[in-house]
Structure formats: structure tokens, C-alpha cells
Design a protein around this motif. Structure first.
Motif, PDB file in Angstrom:
ATOM      1  N   TYR A   1       0.756  -1.234   0.109  1.00  0.00           N
ATOM      2  CA  TYR A   1       0.183  -0.146  -0.069  1.00  0.00           C
ATOM      3  C   TYR A   1       1.012   1.200   0.044  1.00  0.00           C
ATOM      4  O   TYR A   1       1.901   1.456   0.756  1.00  0.00           O
ATOM      5  N   LEU A   2       0.583   2.306  -0.903  1.00  0.00           N
ATOM      6  CA  LEU A   2       1.292   3.455  -0.974  1.00  0.00           C
ATOM      7  C   LEU A   2       0.601   4.680  -0.696  1.00  0.00           C
ATOM      8  O   LEU A   2      -0.580   4.605  -1.456  1.00  0.00           O
ATOM      9  N   LYS A   3       0.893   5.503   0.035  1.00  0.00           N
ATOM     10  CA  LYS A   3       0.159   6.849   0.200  1.00  0.00           C
ATOM     11  C   LYS A   3       1.063   7.810  -0.369  1.00  0.00           C
ATOM     12  O   LYS A   3       2.312   8.130   0.048  1.00  0.00           O
ATOM     13  N   LEU A   4       0.538   8.217  -1.642  1.00  0.00           N
ATOM     14  CA  LEU A   4       1.392   9.217  -2.483  1.00  0.00           C
ATOM     15  C   LEU A   4       0.925  10.379  -2.833  1.00  0.00           C
ATOM     16  O   LEU A   4       1.319  10.983  -3.845  1.00  0.00           O
ATOM     17  N   GLY A   5       0.146  10.933  -2.161  1.00  0.00           N
ATOM     18  CA  GLY A   5      -0.533  12.244  -2.059  1.00  0.00           C
ATOM     19  C   GLY A   5      -1.806  12.422  -3.010  1.00  0.00           C
ATOM     20  O   GLY A   5      -2.490  13.445  -3.185  1.00  0.00           O
ATOM     21  N   TYR A   6      -2.070  11.055  -3.448  1.00  0.00           N
ATOM     22  CA  TYR A   6      -3.291  11.154  -4.208  1.00  0.00           C
ATOM     23  C   TYR A   6      -4.784  11.064  -3.283  1.00  0.00           C
ATOM     24  O   TYR A   6      -4.376  10.911  -2.042  1.00  0.00           O
ATOM     25  N   SER A   7      -5.772  10.959  -3.703  1.00  0.00           N
ATOM     26  CA  SER A   7      -7.000  11.139  -2.714  1.00  0.00           C
ATOM     27  C   SER A   7      -7.393   9.727  -2.273  1.00  0.00           C
ATOM     28  O   SER A   7      -8.041   9.380  -1.408  1.00  0.00           O
ATOM     29  N   HIS A   8      -6.418   8.870  -2.956  1.00  0.00           N
ATOM     30  CA  HIS A   8      -6.757   7.161  -2.380  1.00  0.00           C
ATOM     31  C   HIS A   8      -5.284   6.393  -2.237  1.00  0.00           C
ATOM     32  O   HIS A   8      -4.359   7.136  -2.620  1.00  0.00           O
ATOM     33  N   GLU A   9      -5.390   5.339  -1.517  1.00  0.00           N
ATOM     34  CA  GLU A   9      -4.128   4.793  -1.411  1.00  0.00           C
ATOM     35  C   GLU A   9      -4.064   3.821  -2.649  1.00  0.00           C
ATOM     36  O   GLU A   9      -4.802   3.242  -3.217  1.00  0.00           O
ATOM     37  N   VAL A  10      -2.662   3.536  -2.951  1.00  0.00           N
ATOM     38  CA  VAL A  10      -2.244   2.884  -4.134  1.00  0.00           C
ATOM     39  C   VAL A  10      -2.126   1.518  -3.780  1.00  0.00           C
ATOM     40  O   VAL A  10      -1.282   1.403  -2.790  1.00  0.00           O
ATOM     41  N   GLU A  11      -2.864   0.625  -4.245  1.00  0.00           N
ATOM     42  CA  GLU A  11      -2.618  -0.772  -3.845  1.00  0.00           C
ATOM     43  C   GLU A  11      -1.966  -1.712  -4.882  1.00  0.00           C
ATOM     44  O   GLU A  11      -2.485  -1.518  -5.970  1.00  0.00           O
ATOM     45  N   LEU A  12      -0.988  -2.306  -4.516  1.00  0.00           N
ATOM     46  CA  LEU A  12      -0.130  -3.261  -5.549  1.00  0.00           C
ATOM     47  C   LEU A  12      -0.170  -4.525  -5.123  1.00  0.00           C
ATOM     48  O   LEU A  12       0.261  -4.775  -3.778  1.00  0.00           O
ATOM     49  N   THR A  13      -0.458  -5.524  -5.962  1.00  0.00           N
ATOM     50  CA  THR A  13      -0.367  -7.046  -5.557  1.00  0.00           C
ATOM     51  C   THR A  13       0.973  -7.597  -6.108  1.00  0.00           C
ATOM     52  O   THR A  13       1.382  -7.068  -7.149  1.00  0.00           O
ATOM     53  N   VAL A  14       1.742  -8.054  -5.100  1.00  0.00           N
ATOM     54  CA  VAL A  14       3.037  -8.529  -5.421  1.00  0.00           C
ATOM     55  C   VAL A  14       3.053  -9.753  -6.321  1.00  0.00           C
ATOM     56  O   VAL A  14       2.274 -10.679  -5.787  1.00  0.00           O
ATOM     57  N   PRO A  15       3.970  -9.841  -7.361  1.00  0.00           N
ATOM     58  CA  PRO A  15       3.928 -11.207  -8.112  1.00  0.00           C
ATOM     59  C   PRO A  15       4.469 -12.328  -7.120  1.00  0.00           C
ATOM     60  O   PRO A  15       5.058 -12.171  -5.940  1.00  0.00           O
ATOM     61  N   PRO A  16       3.960 -13.748  -7.464  1.00  0.00           N
ATOM     62  CA  PRO A  16       4.578 -14.703  -6.697  1.00  0.00           C
ATOM     63  C   PRO A  16       5.725 -15.070  -6.270  1.00  0.00           C
ATOM     64  O   PRO A  16       6.220 -15.395  -5.127  1.00  0.00           O
ATOM     65  N   ALA A  17       6.849 -14.602  -7.240  1.00  0.00           N
ATOM     66  CA  ALA A  17       8.201 -14.886  -7.044  1.00  0.00           C
ATOM     67  C   ALA A  17       8.977 -13.713  -6.269  1.00  0.00           C
ATOM     68  O   ALA A  17      10.154 -13.575  -6.110  1.00  0.00           O
ATOM     69  N   VAL A  18       8.200 -12.708  -5.763  1.00  0.00           N
ATOM     70  CA  VAL A  18       8.843 -11.415  -5.162  1.00  0.00           C
ATOM     71  C   VAL A  18       8.015 -11.280  -3.909  1.00  0.00           C
ATOM     72  O   VAL A  18       6.929 -11.532  -3.670  1.00  0.00           O
ATOM     73  N   ARG A  19       9.030 -10.787  -3.104  1.00  0.00           N
ATOM     74  CA  ARG A  19       8.508 -10.449  -1.590  1.00  0.00           C
ATOM     75  C   ARG A  19       8.654  -8.710  -1.314  1.00  0.00           C
ATOM     76  O   ARG A  19       9.591  -8.332  -2.109  1.00  0.00           O
ATOM     77  N   VAL A  20       7.982  -8.111  -0.656  1.00  0.00           N
ATOM     78  CA  VAL A  20       8.226  -6.793  -0.219  1.00  0.00           C
ATOM     79  C   VAL A  20       8.392  -6.541   0.966  1.00  0.00           C
ATOM     80  O   VAL A  20       7.519  -7.221   1.935  1.00  0.00           O
ATOM     81  N   PHE A  21       9.385  -5.978   1.754  1.00  0.00           N
ATOM     82  CA  PHE A  21       9.507  -5.420   2.985  1.00  0.00           C
ATOM     83  C   PHE A  21       9.584  -4.011   3.258  1.00  0.00           C
ATOM     84  O   PHE A  21      10.257  -3.048   2.048  1.00  0.00           O
ATOM     85  N   CYS A  22       9.276  -3.408   4.275  1.00  0.00           N
ATOM     86  CA  CYS A  22       8.984  -1.859   4.275  1.00  0.00           C
ATOM     87  C   CYS A  22       9.967  -1.506   5.858  1.00  0.00           C
ATOM     88  O   CYS A  22       9.348  -2.069   6.675  1.00  0.00           O
ATOM     89  N   PHE A  23      11.244  -1.398   5.703  1.00  0.00           N
ATOM     90  CA  PHE A  23      11.983  -1.181   6.871  1.00  0.00           C
ATOM     91  C   PHE A  23      11.664   0.079   7.605  1.00  0.00           C
ATOM     92  O   PHE A  23      11.356   0.096   8.792  1.00  0.00           O
ATOM     93  N   LYS A  24      11.435   1.231   6.883  1.00  0.00           N
ATOM     94  CA  LYS A  24      10.863   2.503   7.279  1.00  0.00           C
ATOM     95  C   LYS A  24       9.540   2.788   6.715  1.00  0.00           C
ATOM     96  O   LYS A  24       9.500   2.226   5.567  1.00  0.00           O
ATOM     97  N   PRO A  25       8.694   3.775   7.015  1.00  0.00           N
ATOM     98  CA  PRO A  25       7.723   4.044   5.983  1.00  0.00           C
ATOM     99  C   PRO A  25       8.064   4.742   4.618  1.00  0.00           C
ATOM    100  O   PRO A  25       7.239   4.808   3.681  1.00  0.00           O
ATOM    101  N   ASN A  26       9.602   5.010   4.682  1.00  0.00           N
ATOM    102  CA  ASN A  26       9.939   5.731   3.395  1.00  0.00           C
ATOM    103  C   ASN A  26      10.792   4.653   2.401  1.00  0.00           C
ATOM    104  O   ASN A  26      11.638   5.071   1.633  1.00  0.00           O
ATOM    105  N   ILE A  27      11.291   3.479   3.015  1.00  0.00           N
ATOM    106  CA  ILE A  27      12.312   2.583   2.335  1.00  0.00           C
ATOM    107  C   ILE A  27      11.578   1.366   2.110  1.00  0.00           C
ATOM    108  O   ILE A  27      11.033   0.528   3.037  1.00  0.00           O
ATOM    109  N   VAL A  28      11.385   1.022   0.774  1.00  0.00           N
ATOM    110  CA  VAL A  28      10.754  -0.240   0.321  1.00  0.00           C
ATOM    111  C   VAL A  28      11.881  -1.259  -0.351  1.00  0.00           C
ATOM    112  O   VAL A  28      12.608  -0.866  -0.953  1.00  0.00           O
TER     113      VAL A  28
END
Length: 102
Positions: free
Chosen positions: A28-55
Motif C-alpha cells: 500500500y502506497l500513500k502518494l498524495g493522491y485522494s486514495h491509497e495505491v494498492e499493488l499486488t506483489v507477483p508470486p516470485a517477489v516479496r516486499v518489506f518496508c524497513f521504514k515508512p519511506n524505504i521499500v
């Protein structure tokens, strides 16, 4: 899953944040739009957020990791006047000069 390839993204801007949910399957990304941007991650990839601004996008296939990182970056590419947006951690943005006043 053993991760071999990494791609770090930095989010620059006031109020811009990211959060990963459901074991790195949703981003989920908050980028200044009126809504949150939601991205589904592909099966071979994992996503971690160390800080709210580092992905961190990680996985075993280089092409898929870099493709997903590029998809995340395309949600808000860095702009050249203020430097706001999503950029790779090792990316250098060459800033432009603003309008000259008389």
C-alpha cells in the motif's frame, strides 16, 4: 524462499508512505493522491518496508524483482524540480532550476 536479488526504493515527499501487508504479498502506497495505491506483489517477489519511506523488493528471479520495482516506481516517478517521488536508493536525480524572476 531464499532471496538473491534486491531492489531498494526510497520514497521522498511530505506524507508519502508505504506499508506491506499479508506477508509481503500486498503493498500500500500513500502518494498524495485522494486514495491509497494498492499493488499486488507477483508470486516470485516479496516486499518489506524497513521504514515508512524505504521499500525492499526481493526475490530469486532478477527480472521479476526489477520489473516489480519499476512498476512501484512508475506510480510516482521522481520529479526534477523538487526531487519528490519514488526513486531507487542508488539513483541520482539531476534537479532543474526553477523559473527566474526579473
Amino acid at each position: 524462499m531464499e532471496a538473491k536479488f534486491f531492489r531498494f526504493l526510497k520514497i521522498v515527499g511530505v506524507g508519502f508512505k508505504a506499508r506491506a501487508e499479508s506477508e509481503g504479498r500486498l503493498l500500500y502506497l500513500k502518494l498524495g493522491y485522494s486514495h491509497e495505491v494498492e499493488l499486488t506483489v507477483p508470486p516470485a517477489v516479496r516486499v518489506f518496508c524497513f521504514k515508512p519511506n524505504i521499500v525492499c523488493c526481493t526475490g530469486i528471479e532478477k527480472q521479476r524483482v526489477h520489473q516489480f520495482a519499476a512498476a512501484v516506481r512508475s506510480c510516482k516517478p521522481p520529479e526534477v524540480y523538487k526531487g519528490k517521488g519514488i526513486m531507487y536508493i542508488d539513483e541520482v536525480i539531476k534537479k532543474k532550476q526553477g523559473k527566474k524572476s526579473k
